[in-house]
Design a protein around this motif. Structure first.
Motif, mmCIF file in Angstrom:
data_model
loop_
_atom_site.group_PDB
_atom_site.id
_atom_site.type_symbol
_atom_site.label_atom_id
_atom_site.label_comp_id
_atom_site.label_asym_id
_atom_site.label_seq_id
_atom_site.Cartn_x
_atom_site.Cartn_y
_atom_site.Cartn_z
ATOM 1 N N ALA A 9 -10.783 -1.011 -4.643
ATOM 2 C CA ALA A 9 -10.192 -0.521 -3.389
ATOM 3 C C ALA A 9 -11.324 -0.334 -2.377
ATOM 4 C CB ALA A 9 -9.469 0.798 -3.641
ATOM 5 N N PRO A 12 -13.079 3.523 -1.755
ATOM 6 C CA PRO A 12 -13.957 3.889 -2.860
ATOM 7 C C PRO A 12 -15.205 3.014 -2.939
ATOM 8 C CG PRO A 12 -11.690 3.984 -3.579
ATOM 9 C CD PRO A 12 -11.680 3.388 -2.192
ATOM 10 N N ARG A 14 -16.813 1.678 -0.500
ATOM 11 C CA ARG A 14 -17.791 2.101 0.525
ATOM 12 C C ARG A 14 -18.728 3.147 -0.049
ATOM 13 N NH1 ARG A 14 -14.041 4.118 5.307
ATOM 14 N NH2 ARG A 14 -16.001 4.574 6.380
ATOM 15 N N LEU A 34 -4.440 3.356 -9.228
ATOM 16 C CA LEU A 34 -3.538 3.603 -8.089
ATOM 17 C C LEU A 34 -2.155 3.007 -8.338
ATOM 18 C CD1 LEU A 34 -5.930 3.010 -5.019
ATOM 19 C CD2 LEU A 34 -5.525 5.102 -6.317
ATOM 20 N N HIS A 39 -3.074 8.889 -8.739
ATOM 21 C CA HIS A 39 -3.602 9.738 -7.658
ATOM 22 C C HIS A 39 -2.490 10.591 -7.029
ATOM 23 C CE1 HIS A 39 -1.848 6.259 -5.863
ATOM 24 N NE2 HIS A 39 -2.041 6.695 -4.644
ATOM 25 N N ARG A 40 -1.280 10.458 -7.545
ATOM 26 C CA ARG A 40 -0.197 11.316 -7.049
ATOM 27 C C ARG A 40 0.136 12.410 -8.069
ATOM 28 N NH1 ARG A 40 2.824 6.323 -3.906
ATOM 29 N NH2 ARG A 40 1.225 6.197 -2.306
ATOM 30 N N ALA A 51 -3.363 12.421 -1.072
ATOM 31 C CA ALA A 51 -3.260 11.408 -2.131
ATOM 32 C C ALA A 51 -4.051 10.141 -1.807
ATOM 33 C CB ALA A 51 -1.784 11.061 -2.412
ATOM 34 N N ARG A 52 -5.298 10.335 -1.469
ATOM 35 C CA ARG A 52 -6.170 9.191 -1.171
ATOM 36 C C ARG A 52 -7.510 9.368 -1.876
ATOM 37 N NH1 ARG A 52 -2.063 7.654 0.727
ATOM 38 N NH2 ARG A 52 -1.688 6.494 2.667
ATOM 39 N N VAL A 53 -8.020 8.267 -2.414
ATOM 40 C CA VAL A 53 -9.378 8.249 -2.953
ATOM 41 C C VAL A 53 -10.281 7.536 -1.950
ATOM 42 C CG1 VAL A 53 -8.841 8.369 -5.414
ATOM 43 C CG2 VAL A 53 -8.730 6.151 -4.263
ATOM 44 N N PRO A 54 -11.561 7.860 -1.943
ATOM 45 C CA PRO A 54 -12.317 8.706 -2.851
ATOM 46 C C PRO A 54 -12.309 10.181 -2.448
ATOM 47 C CG PRO A 54 -13.826 7.704 -1.290
ATOM 48 C CD PRO A 54 -12.452 7.160 -0.961
ATOM 49 N N GLU A 66 -12.445 11.644 2.468
ATOM 50 C CA GLU A 66 -12.864 10.793 3.583
ATOM 51 C C GLU A 66 -14.235 10.169 3.289
ATOM 52 O OE1 GLU A 66 -10.959 9.726 6.048
ATOM 53 O OE2 GLU A 66 -9.384 10.964 5.200
ATOM 54 N N SER A 67 -14.199 8.851 3.157
ATOM 55 C CA SER A 67 -15.403 8.113 2.767
ATOM 56 C C SER A 67 -16.602 8.443 3.653
ATOM 57 C CB SER A 67 -15.135 6.609 2.838
ATOM 58 O OG SER A 67 -13.990 6.311 2.103
ATOM 59 N N GLU A 102 -14.610 0.314 11.107
ATOM 60 C CA GLU A 102 -13.568 0.965 10.295
ATOM 61 C C GLU A 102 -12.192 0.832 10.958
ATOM 62 O OE1 GLU A 102 -14.270 5.055 9.215
ATOM 63 O OE2 GLU A 102 -12.378 5.182 8.125
ATOM 64 N N ARG A 114 -1.583 -4.246 2.766
ATOM 65 C CA ARG A 114 -0.622 -3.267 2.246
ATOM 66 C C ARG A 114 0.818 -3.655 2.567
ATOM 67 N NH1 ARG A 114 -2.992 2.136 0.962
ATOM 68 N NH2 ARG A 114 -0.855 2.883 1.083
ATOM 69 N N LEU A 123 2.238 0.906 -3.642
ATOM 70 C CA LEU A 123 1.588 1.921 -2.811
ATOM 71 C C LEU A 123 2.222 2.017 -1.437
ATOM 72 C CD1 LEU A 123 -2.232 1.478 -3.530
ATOM 73 C CD2 LEU A 123 -0.631 3.124 -4.487
#
Ligand SMILES: N[C@@H](CCC(=O)N[C@@H](CS)C(=O)NCC(=O)O)C(=O)O
Length: 206
Positions: A9, A12, A14, A34, A39-40, A51-54, A66-67, A102, A114, A123
């Motif tokens: 993903a 992550p 980054r 995912l 992650h939920r 519900a977001r990585v990283p 937040e990366s 970004e 997506r 997702l």
């Protein structure tokens, strides 16, 4: 510190590349699948309700999502090699370049995939194919703009490799899922830049 993350993903990745460039060792990884919605789970949502990585869990238990915020934190802890600027002016211009790649490159790539790729249906539910297609157009426009920018500079933020190159690279590598490659689109400068980033050991993280 513990990094809550996932494989393959872009966001992550980054942070993985940033950590690799810094040569940081000893951050434990907790990997979430995912597609299986791991992650939920309640335990992950307690760390990031979005519900977001990283997510970087600090030793005192606080969780940093937040990366870019994670990279900023790691840059402060591990200043060398510098990836985010050494003085106010350089920091601001690198941040500008990073936010531009970004928001104008990575974001449309992510939205395009997506909303169009069957592999992301779990997702992004529901997927909006028209929106996905329009984001594909935005992705191409941005790729052309950054290709032109590279006529006068070697790296995304200027004359040295920075966090902006990591962000743009992770976005463009993710775009391969949509079969987009700068070289195939005739964007020779972007393709050459991509190959320069890909040649760095940090690019081997996925
Ligand atoms: N702005 C966030 C974005 C994080 C993000 O969107 N992560 C994706 C993986 S690249 C994710 O967790 N997706 C899970 C989902 O969509 O449910 C950042 O910079 O870290």
């Amino acid at each position: 510190m513990k990094l809550h993350t996932s494989l393959r993903a872009p966001n992550p990745r980054r942070v993985d590349m940033f950590i690799a460039e810094k040569g940081i060792h000893g951050i434990e990884k907790v990997v979430y699948d995912l597609n299986r919605q791991e992650h939920r789970s309640a335990s992950f949502l307690a760390r990031n309700p979005l519900a977001r990585v990283p997510v970087l869990e600090l030793d005192d238990g606080r969780c940093l999502a937040e990366s870019r915020a994670i990279c900023t934190y790691l840059e402060a802890l591990y200043p060398e090699p510098n990836l985010m600027g050494v003085d106010p002016t350089e920091r601001a211009f690198i941040e500008m370049a990073d936010r531009q790649v970004e928001f104008f490159l990575l974001a449309p790539i992510a939205n395009h995939i997506r909303h169009t790729h069957p592999g992301l249906a779990a997702l992004e539910n529901p997927q909006f194919a028209d929106f996905g297609a329009s984001q594909g157009t935005r992705m191409l426009e941005a790729a052309r703009t950054f290709d032109e920018r590279l006529a006068s500079r070697e790296w995304m933020a200027g004359d040295r490799y920075t966090v902006a190159d990591i962000t743009a690279f992770c976005g463009l590598e993710f775009a391969r899922l949509a079969k987009f490659k700068p070289a195939d689109a005739g964007l020779a400068r972007l393709a050459a830049w991509r190959d320069r980033v890909a040649a760095r050991p940090s690019a081997a993280t996925a």
